[in-house]
Design a protein around this motif. Structure first.
Motif, PDB file in Angstrom:
ATOM      1  N   PRO A 349     -37.217 -22.707  -4.762  1.00 33.05           N
ATOM      2  CA  PRO A 349     -36.172 -23.312  -3.912  1.00 33.05           C
ATOM      3  C   PRO A 349     -35.266 -24.251  -4.709  1.00 33.05           C
ATOM      4  O   PRO A 349     -34.077 -24.354  -4.427  1.00 33.05           O
ATOM      5  CB  PRO A 349     -36.987 -24.078  -2.862  1.00 33.05           C
ATOM      6  N   GLU A 350     -35.842 -24.929  -5.730  1.00 37.33           N
ATOM      7  CA  GLU A 350     -35.041 -25.852  -6.552  1.00 37.33           C
ATOM      8  C   GLU A 350     -33.952 -25.107  -7.310  1.00 37.33           C
ATOM      9  O   GLU A 350     -32.817 -25.576  -7.407  1.00 37.33           O
ATOM     10  CB  GLU A 350     -35.954 -26.591  -7.543  1.00 37.33           C
ATOM     11  N   LYS A 351     -34.304 -23.924  -7.827  1.00 36.30           N
ATOM     12  CA  LYS A 351     -33.317 -23.139  -8.573  1.00 36.30           C
ATOM     13  C   LYS A 351     -32.209 -22.642  -7.650  1.00 36.30           C
ATOM     14  O   LYS A 351     -31.024 -22.711  -8.001  1.00 36.30           O
ATOM     15  CB  LYS A 351     -34.003 -21.958  -9.250  1.00 36.30           C
ATOM     16  N   ASP A 352     -32.578 -22.150  -6.472  1.00 37.52           N
ATOM     17  CA  ASP A 352     -31.573 -21.671  -5.505  1.00 37.52           C
ATOM     18  C   ASP A 352     -30.646 -22.801  -5.081  1.00 37.52           C
ATOM     19  O   ASP A 352     -29.424 -22.620  -4.974  1.00 37.52           O
ATOM     20  CB  ASP A 352     -32.269 -21.078  -4.275  1.00 37.52           C
ATOM     21  N   LYS A 353     -31.222 -23.967  -4.852  1.00 32.35           N
ATOM     22  CA  LYS A 353     -30.422 -25.122  -4.424  1.00 32.35           C
ATOM     23  C   LYS A 353     -29.444 -25.528  -5.516  1.00 32.35           C
ATOM     24  O   LYS A 353     -28.275 -25.815  -5.250  1.00 32.35           O
ATOM     25  CB  LYS A 353     -31.346 -26.286  -4.074  1.00 32.35           C
ATOM     26  N   ALA A 354     -29.912 -25.559  -6.763  1.00 32.38           N
ATOM     27  CA  ALA A 354     -29.050 -25.946  -7.883  1.00 32.38           C
ATOM     28  C   ALA A 354     -27.892 -24.965  -8.032  1.00 32.38           C
ATOM     29  O   ALA A 354     -26.747 -25.371  -8.257  1.00 32.38           O
ATOM     30  CB  ALA A 354     -29.863 -26.013  -9.173  1.00 32.38           C
TER      31      ALA A 354
END
Length: 473
Positions: A349-354
């Motif tokens: 989720p962190e990668k998608d958000k970034a």
């Protein structure tokens, strides 16, 4: 310089050795240390997740402290060295840090053999430990007690090679792998971010060095040669157009990296343009119209206004000014905007958000700086080919101040304006003020934002307008 050396060495340490213990060590607690691993041709027990988490936080705190001390030492050392030695000294430390960063990149993926955290899990724990572990799990919907016993017998068979199972086929630790993967990947990822920041700070110091400034001055002289002798692809204007026209740029850069490049290009384009307008045979207005058209036909999102990034301002409690000034260090948004998403955990989720945040900001930056550039070109056009439209003098209100004044005077709450879209409001006001329609629309949109989202510059505009109104009394 001992702090710098210690910091770089800290980045390169193999901390997995802190997270494992010898099978027959006194501190082994077989109730807690049930994860047996094969690492560098030996068997070890892995520490508990609680222990690893505490140790990771200690390491990160040490890294942060050494980072601050190292930057101070670098500044002190630079002040002592001769100009010709500064760049060589900084490059040496930058390259040394980058070597450690490359190692840390491999450590992100603990299932990869290149990672120093890569250890094969044994599934040959004793029967009692296995039975204790399985008794805590609910198998009512997945398997039967008979199947569990069968698995235990298989794991405790006398055939050693079969006991060493790659985790992707393991049954005993299947639920455990995701949690363990995230935990072990966290430390190298965090150290990489701190190390990357160290390199970034050294690059900034290098940019301020006299030698770097001399090189820039030389480049500027080369760029200000007659247009006819310049390679078109070497101009900052072409670089600017390339940046706002390339959505794939986020594969190799970050949104903040693009913003910094656009700011640099915008500054240098002004020098380029003045040089071009001095060339014999150049029709000022035709040349500037051509430039404006070149910008407008680029494939950037013309609708990416402040609303594209407002949701991120709300989430991270930050305004526009700190972003544009690149002064948001310490705010959690720094990790989202200033770290390449490909360096983050895959499918997380962190990668998608970034990625989503950087795409929104990239589109906003492209529109924002394209409008700034168009406004500059328009300010340099002439009336009747002779009178240059000068930039706003000290007594003239800026576009933003003029919109604030009109709002204070109740123009936007009048029946004629109240329910009209911002585009139509901007079009009419541009005819009144003689200013760029797109910049007026941006200023109108700012009226809808909270003060916390606008920054100190906007507050100064508010104060100036209020002072003008007070003088009327």
């Amino acid at each position: 310089m001992q702090n710098v050396t210690n910091f770089i060495n800290l980045l390169g340490e193999n901390y997995y050795l802190d997270f494992i213990i010898q099978p027959y060590a006194e501190e082994v607690d077989y109730e807690k240390h049930f994860v047996l691993v094969h690492y560098q041709d030996k068997k070890y027990y892995e520490q508990t997740h609680e222990f690893i988490q505490i140790r990771q936080n200690e390491i990160i705190n040490d890294a942060k402290l050494l980072f601050q001390k190292s930057i101070s030492d670098i500044y002190l050392e630079v002040s002592k060295r001769k100009n010709e030695e500064i760049e060589k000294f900084l490059n040496f430390n930058i390259q040394a840090a980058k070597v450690k960063l490359n190692v840390l990149k491999n450590d992100f993926y603990v299932e990869n053999e290149k990672s120093r955290y890569c250890a094969i899990l044994y599934d040959d724990a004793d029967t009692q430990t296995l039975e204790t572990f399985f008794s805590k799990r609910d198998y009512s919907s997945t398997t039967t007690n008979i199947e569990i016993k069968s698995i235990i017998q298989k794991l405790n068979s006398g055939d050693s090679p079969k006991n060493l199972l790659p985790f992707n086929t393991s049954d005993y630790f299947l639920e455990f792998h995701i949690q363990r993967y995230k935990l072990l990947s966290f430390l190298p990822f965090k150290l990489f971010h701190i190390g990357h920041r160290f390199v970034f700070e050294l690059e900034k110091i290098k940019e301020l060095s006299p030698v770097s400034k001399l090189k820039k001055a030389k480049l500027k002289v080369e760029q200000s040669q007659p247009v006819s002798t310049m390679n078109k692809k070497d101009t900052y204007f072409d670089k600017f157009c390339e940046l706002i026209d390339d959505y794939t740029i986020l594969k190799k850069s970050t949104a903040i990296g693009v913003m910094i490049d656009l700011q640099l290009c915008l500054k240098e384009i002004k020098s380029e343009t003045l040089t071009e307008l001095q060339e014999k045979g150049v029709n000022r207005n035709d040349h500037l119209e051509f430039k404006i058209n070149e910008v407008e036909k680029r494939n950037y999102n013309k609708n990416a206004d402040i609303h594209y990034v407002k949701k991120w301002f709300n989430e991270y409690q930050i305004g526009l000014d700190p972003i544009l000034n690149n002064s948001f260090q310490g705010n959690p948004i720094e990790l989202v905007l200033n770290t390449h998403y490909n360096d983050m955990e895959k499918f997380s989720p962190e990668k998608d958000k970034a990625y989503n945040a950087q795409l929104d900001f990239y589109q906003y930056f492209c529109r924002y700086y394209a409008n700034k550039l168009i406004e500059y070109f328009e300010s340099k056009m002439t009336i009747n080919e002779n009178i240059i439209i000068e930039t706003e003098n000290a007594n003239q209100l800026s576009v933003n101040q003029a919109i604030i004044l009109l709002d204070k005077l109740g123009v936007f709450s009048a029946d004629t304006f109240e329910n009209k879209p911002n585009t139509k409001k901007a079009k009419l006001i541009s005819q009144l003020l003689g200013k760029n329609e797109k910049n007026i629309k941006t200023a109108i949109e700012k009226l809808e934002l909270k003060k916390s989202e606008l920054g100190a510059g906007y507050q100064r505009d508010l104060d100036k307008v209020q002072q003008l109104l007070n003088n009327l009394e």
